[in-house]
Design an enzyme around this catalytic site. Sequence first.
Site, mmCIF file in Angstrom:
data_model
loop_
_atom_site.group_PDB
_atom_site.id
_atom_site.type_symbol
_atom_site.label_atom_id
_atom_site.label_comp_id
_atom_site.label_asym_id
_atom_site.label_seq_id
_atom_site.Cartn_x
_atom_site.Cartn_y
_atom_site.Cartn_z
ATOM 1 N N THR A 211 -60.173 142.465 -101.469
ATOM 2 C CA THR A 211 -60.010 141.147 -102.055
ATOM 3 C C THR A 211 -61.110 140.826 -103.067
ATOM 4 O OG1 THR A 211 -58.872 140.289 -100.144
ATOM 5 C CG2 THR A 211 -60.219 138.720 -101.306
ATOM 6 N N ARG B 233 -46.975 136.447 -93.934
ATOM 7 C CA ARG B 233 -48.335 136.112 -93.460
ATOM 8 C C ARG B 233 -49.185 135.578 -94.625
ATOM 9 N NH1 ARG B 233 -53.743 137.958 -94.953
ATOM 10 N NH2 ARG B 233 -55.070 137.831 -93.136
ATOM 11 N N VAL B 234 -49.890 134.496 -94.396
ATOM 12 C CA VAL B 234 -50.809 133.963 -95.398
ATOM 13 C C VAL B 234 -52.217 133.999 -94.814
ATOM 14 C CG1 VAL B 234 -51.468 131.928 -96.754
ATOM 15 C CG2 VAL B 234 -49.046 132.491 -96.442
ATOM 16 N N GLY B 235 -53.157 134.536 -95.578
ATOM 17 C CA GLY B 235 -54.535 134.644 -95.095
ATOM 18 C C GLY B 235 -55.382 133.438 -95.491
ATOM 19 N N ASP B 236 -56.668 133.645 -95.512
ATOM 20 C CA ASP B 236 -57.619 132.563 -95.810
ATOM 21 C C ASP B 236 -57.780 132.304 -97.308
ATOM 22 O OD1 ASP B 236 -58.761 135.192 -95.975
ATOM 23 O OD2 ASP B 236 -60.712 134.248 -96.279
ATOM 24 N N THR C 4 -64.294 137.031 -98.223
ATOM 25 C CA THR C 4 -63.431 138.200 -98.020
ATOM 26 C C THR C 4 -63.609 138.717 -96.598
ATOM 27 O OG1 THR C 4 -62.915 140.452 -98.754
ATOM 28 C CG2 THR C 4 -65.200 139.744 -99.020
ATOM 29 N N GLY C 5 -62.537 139.219 -96.028
ATOM 30 C CA GLY C 5 -62.598 139.718 -94.655
ATOM 31 C C GLY C 5 -61.316 139.357 -93.930
ATOM 32 N N GLY D 114 -58.709 137.361 -92.692
ATOM 33 C CA GLY D 114 -58.382 135.988 -93.046
ATOM 34 C C GLY D 114 -58.253 135.061 -91.852
HETATM 35 N N1 ASP Z 1 -59.251 137.758 -96.682
HETATM 36 C C1 ASP Z 1 -58.105 138.542 -97.052
HETATM 37 C C2 ASP Z 1 -56.949 138.156 -96.162
HETATM 38 O O1 ASP Z 1 -57.124 138.082 -94.959
HETATM 39 C C3 ASP Z 1 -58.297 140.028 -96.939
HETATM 40 C C4 ASP Z 1 -59.562 140.594 -97.549
HETATM 41 O O2 ASP Z 1 -60.503 139.868 -97.805
HETATM 42 O O3 ASP Z 1 -59.610 141.817 -97.808
HETATM 43 O O4 ASP Z 1 -55.864 137.993 -96.661
#
Ligand code: ASP
Length: 309
Positions: free
Chosen positions: A177, A205-208, A228-229, A231
């Site tokens: 990300t 699915r929706v992340g952060d 990033t990480g 979500g």
């Molecule tokens: N934060 C992103 C998500 O969970 C993934 C990522 O940061 O690589 O969609």
Amino acid sequence: MVKKFSLIIHGGAGALEQIKREGNEADYMESIRRIVEDGRNVLAGGGSALDAVEHCAMKLEDDPLYNAGRGSVLNEYGEVEMDAAIMDGATFEAGAVAGITLIKNPTVLARQVLEKSEHVMLIGKGAQGFAKFCGLPQMANDYFVVDARVRQWREAQKMGRMMLDHEAANPSQKLGTIGAVAQDCAGNLAAATSTGGIVNKRWGRVGDSPIVGAGVFADNETCGVSATGYGEQFQRTVLCKMIADFVHFQNMDAHGAAKAGIDYLVKKVQGMGGVIVIDRAGTCAVGHSTSGMIYGLIEHGGETICKLA
Ligand code: ASP
């Protein structure tokens, strides 16, 4: 009035040993440096923080090295579904899109949501329709799907699991990300985050990343943050707002707040990820609970520093 601008961008956090082993480090460093320099030109030319984060996010989305725009990871059906958000710390306005396909630059669409709609977030087909209304370019599906992602997705399917783009267990890992935070010469802060999400994620699915407060936040009186990480962990801890709260309530600077935020992420949900922060004084900071993170920054108009560390 702040005379000097600051800018920080990231290309994900994770286990970077694979990249170093494969000798790809130089590709990432070159890409990050080029994009930070592009951002410098925007800010040095009097561009706003919002313009700079949009510009850098767009360039990162165009580069298939990263999990955003072209090069996004694939969902359970082998499709690209992208999320993005942008926030203006001067006005507290935000725009976000989630679960979108075929739009070349999700961050540009998020900015259009901020500017041309009365909403904060548009999803799926509604967001696609709005992109058409705004005249934004769409690309064929093939444009987004790169070979490395197909290999990565097959592997995740074989193992029957979801994973971060940059997870250590994945031998074909690539950094993830993207995000950008800037403070312009007028002292305004802005932040943007864009992603393809996590590998083999459920359809829908929706992340952060597109969620204000979780994956992105900007407030001129505190700081700008992009995350990033995993979500789900950032959503449950509302981590970017938490970091701004450390600045607001405990008077921390960017370094203190980034560290306190990551400590909180680990303590509450054993979270894996990273953040970039610029505080109201223009100080840039990075924090991560993963073993590494890739980023580039310019603090107070100074030299460009790029790291894959
Ligand atoms: N934060 C992103 C998500 O969970 C993934 C990522 O940061 O690589 O969609």
